[in-house]
Design a protein around this motif. Structure first.
Motif, PDB file in Angstrom:
ATOM      1  N   TYR A 109      13.798 -33.722 -27.996  1.00  0.00           N
ATOM      2  CA  TYR A 109      13.996 -33.391 -29.111  1.00  0.00           C
ATOM      3  C   TYR A 109      15.625 -34.309 -30.120  1.00  0.00           C
ATOM      4  O   TYR A 109      14.998 -34.357 -30.956  1.00  0.00           O
ATOM      5  N   ASN A 110      15.916 -33.995 -29.469  1.00  0.00           N
ATOM      6  CA  ASN A 110      17.011 -34.654 -29.496  1.00  0.00           C
ATOM      7  C   ASN A 110      16.385 -36.401 -29.292  1.00  0.00           C
ATOM      8  O   ASN A 110      16.861 -37.671 -30.552  1.00  0.00           O
ATOM      9  N   LEU A 111      15.074 -36.525 -28.753  1.00  0.00           N
ATOM     10  CA  LEU A 111      14.781 -38.238 -29.035  1.00  0.00           C
ATOM     11  C   LEU A 111      14.122 -38.401 -29.801  1.00  0.00           C
ATOM     12  O   LEU A 111      14.322 -38.718 -31.004  1.00  0.00           O
ATOM     13  N   GLY A 112      13.383 -37.313 -30.934  1.00  0.00           N
ATOM     14  CA  GLY A 112      13.025 -36.723 -32.277  1.00  0.00           C
ATOM     15  C   GLY A 112      13.525 -37.385 -33.248  1.00  0.00           C
ATOM     16  O   GLY A 112      13.685 -37.665 -34.120  1.00  0.00           O
ATOM     17  N   VAL A 113      15.218 -36.627 -33.014  1.00  0.00           N
ATOM     18  CA  VAL A 113      16.589 -36.829 -34.094  1.00  0.00           C
ATOM     19  C   VAL A 113      16.176 -38.365 -34.090  1.00  0.00           C
ATOM     20  O   VAL A 113      16.495 -38.684 -35.340  1.00  0.00           O
ATOM     21  N   ALA A 114      16.444 -38.636 -32.822  1.00  0.00           N
ATOM     22  CA  ALA A 114      16.682 -40.489 -32.849  1.00  0.00           C
ATOM     23  C   ALA A 114      15.993 -40.704 -33.522  1.00  0.00           C
ATOM     24  O   ALA A 114      15.640 -41.861 -34.158  1.00  0.00           O
ATOM     25  N   PHE A 115      14.792 -40.611 -33.061  1.00  0.00           N
ATOM     26  CA  PHE A 115      13.297 -41.589 -33.930  1.00  0.00           C
ATOM     27  C   PHE A 115      13.827 -41.402 -35.214  1.00  0.00           C
ATOM     28  O   PHE A 115      13.373 -42.330 -36.184  1.00  0.00           O
ATOM     29  N   ARG A 116      13.664 -39.901 -35.472  1.00  0.00           N
ATOM     30  CA  ARG A 116      13.437 -40.266 -37.542  1.00  0.00           C
ATOM     31  C   ARG A 116      14.916 -40.739 -38.107  1.00  0.00           C
ATOM     32  O   ARG A 116      14.464 -40.871 -39.158  1.00  0.00           O
ATOM     33  N   ALA A 117      15.581 -40.820 -37.454  1.00  0.00           N
ATOM     34  CA  ALA A 117      17.142 -41.611 -37.930  1.00  0.00           C
ATOM     35  C   ALA A 117      17.121 -42.828 -38.017  1.00  0.00           C
ATOM     36  O   ALA A 117      17.486 -43.778 -38.547  1.00  0.00           O
ATOM     37  N   LEU A 118      15.866 -44.029 -36.488  1.00  0.00           N
ATOM     38  CA  LEU A 118      15.202 -44.663 -37.409  1.00  0.00           C
ATOM     39  C   LEU A 118      14.355 -45.333 -37.820  1.00  0.00           C
ATOM     40  O   LEU A 118      14.111 -46.847 -38.034  1.00  0.00           O
ATOM     41  N   GLY A 119      14.046 -44.488 -38.873  1.00  0.00           N
ATOM     42  CA  GLY A 119      12.529 -44.005 -39.492  1.00  0.00           C
ATOM     43  C   GLY A 119      11.354 -44.282 -38.566  1.00  0.00           C
ATOM     44  O   GLY A 119      10.386 -44.362 -39.438  1.00  0.00           O
ATOM     45  N   LYS A 120      11.408 -44.149 -37.836  1.00  0.00           N
ATOM     46  CA  LYS A 120      10.154 -44.341 -37.067  1.00  0.00           C
ATOM     47  C   LYS A 120       9.947 -42.621 -36.924  1.00  0.00           C
ATOM     48  O   LYS A 120       9.321 -41.725 -35.925  1.00  0.00           O
ATOM     49  N   ASN A 122       6.506 -41.093 -37.312  1.00  0.00           N
ATOM     50  CA  ASN A 122       4.885 -40.387 -36.393  1.00  0.00           C
ATOM     51  C   ASN A 122       5.922 -40.567 -34.553  1.00  0.00           C
ATOM     52  O   ASN A 122       5.093 -39.654 -34.140  1.00  0.00           O
ATOM     53  N   ASP A 123       6.760 -41.009 -34.432  1.00  0.00           N
ATOM     54  CA  ASP A 123       6.830 -41.144 -32.757  1.00  0.00           C
ATOM     55  C   ASP A 123       8.006 -39.698 -32.641  1.00  0.00           C
ATOM     56  O   ASP A 123       8.312 -38.966 -31.829  1.00  0.00           O
ATOM     57  N   ALA A 124       8.606 -39.572 -33.882  1.00  0.00           N
ATOM     58  CA  ALA A 124       9.715 -38.220 -34.203  1.00  0.00           C
ATOM     59  C   ALA A 124       8.595 -37.232 -33.859  1.00  0.00           C
ATOM     60  O   ALA A 124       9.298 -36.286 -32.969  1.00  0.00           O
ATOM     61  N   ILE A 125       7.564 -37.535 -34.377  1.00  0.00           N
ATOM     62  CA  ILE A 125       6.972 -36.025 -34.654  1.00  0.00           C
ATOM     63  C   ILE A 125       6.307 -35.725 -33.379  1.00  0.00           C
ATOM     64  O   ILE A 125       6.287 -35.304 -32.490  1.00  0.00           O
ATOM     65  N   LEU A 126       5.846 -36.976 -32.264  1.00  0.00           N
ATOM     66  CA  LEU A 126       5.222 -36.658 -30.896  1.00  0.00           C
ATOM     67  C   LEU A 126       6.466 -36.227 -29.793  1.00  0.00           C
ATOM     68  O   LEU A 126       6.255 -34.926 -28.901  1.00  0.00           O
ATOM     69  N   ALA A 127       7.410 -36.613 -30.030  1.00  0.00           N
ATOM     70  CA  ALA A 127       8.608 -35.909 -29.294  1.00  0.00           C
ATOM     71  C   ALA A 127       9.179 -34.785 -29.674  1.00  0.00           C
ATOM     72  O   ALA A 127       9.544 -33.898 -28.917  1.00  0.00           O
TER      73      ALA A 127
END
Length: 583
Positions: A109-120, A122-127
């Motif tokens: 979940y936190n990995l997804g939060v980081a991806f979203r904060a960096l504008g990624k 689709n990667d966030a959705i997968l996480a």
């Protein structure tokens, strides 16, 4: 991004008591946690790094930590970076966590939060999806998934994710508020106002759209909810996302378990995905709610047939025919099931009834012909297939089986006309080429037979009967050396294939109905390729009479003429036996 998502801590350190021992690891981790809880994140970063160093440089048994313990340190190190908006560093730490301990839902979940904060996104959705695999009840995961879909403009999965979040935490205002934002984006201001007002009601301190909250309509929520779920499911199906549509229907049924149409649509999706047991359970539930829903009963019967529960399929289809005795589709299915049960005489009657109800459908006559062959009525089968071809001249399965029957009866010119037409359309079909070559050979057109059989040999060198007929043709043409070479190869391959695999008697797959329709579809459509798929009614042995001319066998025994079975009345179901028991 319009706002940050919540970073998750771990609820427990169970199993990591060694962090409390008197070591450099314990000191660094404890000071790091104290700084972290006090909001001194820069200091926490330093202490957590010291803890990781201690696991390397210290040799005491208490510093030999497990993977879960090392993952915990990396998680809090990542969180400390995240609270300072150092998202790249946080991302690296979270990646370390999931590599060390992949089962920590909070880390994904936190990995997804980081991806979203960096504008990624689709990667966030997968996480977030991985986090939900490990913890399906993680409210933050469903809500974060909805936010990512929302930001990508994928409103249907966003609405579903918010709904799932609401089911887990009914008193949370966030998902309700953002559902209102989705309504607002669609110009549905009254529904948006209702969501904003509900968010205010469940959590008065939450920020909401005050202007719209003043316009709360007097509409029943259930009616709105059902309509929305159907719209979301339709959107998902239009995009080819059956899993998303199923999720929408499940969300609807969680709120409205007696919604018959939604449950029926869900069962259909499950059947299309070959999840037969779940589909059957849903169809049964539909029929409990509405016993007169004949299409649901029919789909239930087809699902039973798909998993080879033939007696249940028969009894269920029979009930459909009783409810709608003029529906030809039910009689086609009855014929297919009775054929599966080796009740070919009754299958003939079922197909005849279907033909009475819909005389313009070529597939009925094709199926009728196959049942007649198995029941021993070759002349009637021939007439049925000829009728199918009159209705649809491109119905190649009927032409193929008709050609086989012509060869069996020694009517080689007619067989040649059938196979030549198929071969022109499908020049790579080696079975058609083989049978056409065989017909040429029997008619004495040896040069044409040799040319075709040599083409088959190039495609299927292990087909020993081709060597037999090719050798015989070459010997009759006076090419003794080549002919004997093929005869020797025939003997060698025949000995090697004395016990062929199932479905390959005589070194070749059986000639069959050449249809590709799945049982669940309930009908057969004209195929674009006559390739064999399924069991056949004829097989080649080609040497039974010992003279090298060959013949076909494998048809059901019978005199091939006469009619033991009379026509049915317009609504006569008397020919069908009663319900079949398991015994």
């Amino acid at each position: 991004m319009d706002e940050k998502l919540l970073i998750l801590d771990l609820d427990t350190f169970s199993g990591s008591e060694r962090f409390l021992s008197k070591t450099g690891l314990r000191t660094a981790f404890s000071q790091g946690m104290r700084a972290y809880l006090d909001g001194r994140y820069a200091q926490a970063v330093g202490e957590f790094n010291q803890a990781l160093i201690a696991t390397i440089v210290e040799t005491d048994e208490y510093t030999q930590i497990w993977d879960r313990e090392r993952a915990i340190i990396h998680l809090y190190l990542g969180n400390s970076h995240a609270y300072q908006d150092n998202w790249s560093e946080a991302l690296n730490e979270y990646l370390n966590v999931v590599q060390i301990d992949a089962q920590l839902a909070e880390a994904h979940y936190n990995l997804g939060v980081a991806f979203r904060a960096l504008g990624k996104l689709n990667d966030a959705i997968l996480a977030f999806k991985v986090a939900l695999e490990y913890n399906p009840d993680l409210y933050e995961g469903h809500f974060a998934l909805g936010r990512c879909y929302h930001e990508l403009g994928e409103y249907a999965p966003a609405y579903i994710s918010y709904t799932l979040a609401r089911q887990i935490r009914p008193n949370a205002a966030e998902p309700i508020y953002y559902q209102g934002m989705l309504h607002q984006a669609h110009g549905e201001m009254r529904e948006a106002a209702r969501c904003f007002a509900e968010a205010l009601q469940v959590e008065p301190e939450y920020i909401y759209n005050n202007r719209l909250a003043q316009q709360v309509p007097e509409l029943p929520p259930a009616e709105h909810d059902a309509t929305w779920y159907y719209q979301l499911a339709d959107t998902q199906k239009a995009q080819g996302n059956l899993s998303g549509a199923a999720q929408a229907y499940r969300a609807l049924l969680n709120m409205h378990p007696n919604e018959v149409k939604g449950r029926y649509f869900l069962a259909n999706i499950l059947a299309r995905q070959n999840e037969w047991e779940e589909a059957i359970a849903e169809y049964i539930r539909v029929l409990e709610l509405d016993p007169k829903f004949v299409q649901a009963r029919y789909k239930l019967a087809l699902s039973y047939r798909a998993i080879h529960q033939l007696r249940e399929s028969y009894n269920t289809t029979l009930e459909c025919a009783r409810q709608e005795p003029n529906n030809y589709t039910f009689f086609i299915s009855l014929g297919l099931i009775l054929g599966d049960l080796n009740q070919f005489g009754l299958a003939v009657k079922a197909f005849e009834r279907a033909a009475q109800l819909n005389p313009a459908d070529p597939q009925i006559y094709y199926r009728l012909g196959r049942a007649l062959i198995m029941a021993g009525f070759e002349e009637r089968a021939m007439l049925a297939w000829q009728t199918a071809l009159k209705l649809n001249e491109n119905w190649q399965p009927a032409r193929y089986d008709l050609g086989l029957l012509f060869i069996k009866r020694g009517r080689y010119p007619e067989a040649i006309r059938c196979f030549e037409r198929i071969y022109r359309q499908f020049p790579d079909d080696v079975e058609t080429a083989y049978l056409l070559g065989l017909a040429f050979k029997e008619l004495g057109r040896l040069d044409e037979a040799v040319e075709l059989l040599e083409n088959v040999i190039r495609a299927r060198a292990d087909h020993y009967m081709v060597h037999f007929h090719l050798g015989g043709s070459l010997l009759r043409l006076g090419q003794t050396a080549k002919g004997m070479a093929h005869m020797r190869e025939y003997e060698r391959l025949r000995a090697a294939q004395a016990h062929p695999r199932q479905g390959q008697p005589g070194g070749f797959s059986q000639a069959g109905p050449r249809t590709t329709g799945q049982p669940f579809l309930g009908e057969v459509t004209p195929p674009t390729n006559p390739k064999v798929n399924g069991n056949g009614f004829a097989k080649t042995n080609g040497h039974s009479n010992g003279n090298g001319t060959g013949k076909l066998n494998g048809y059901a025994n019978g005199n091939g003429n006469g009619s033991k079975i009379g026509p049915l009345g317009p609504v006569d179901l008397a020919f069908i036996p009663g319900k079949m028991s398991q015994n």
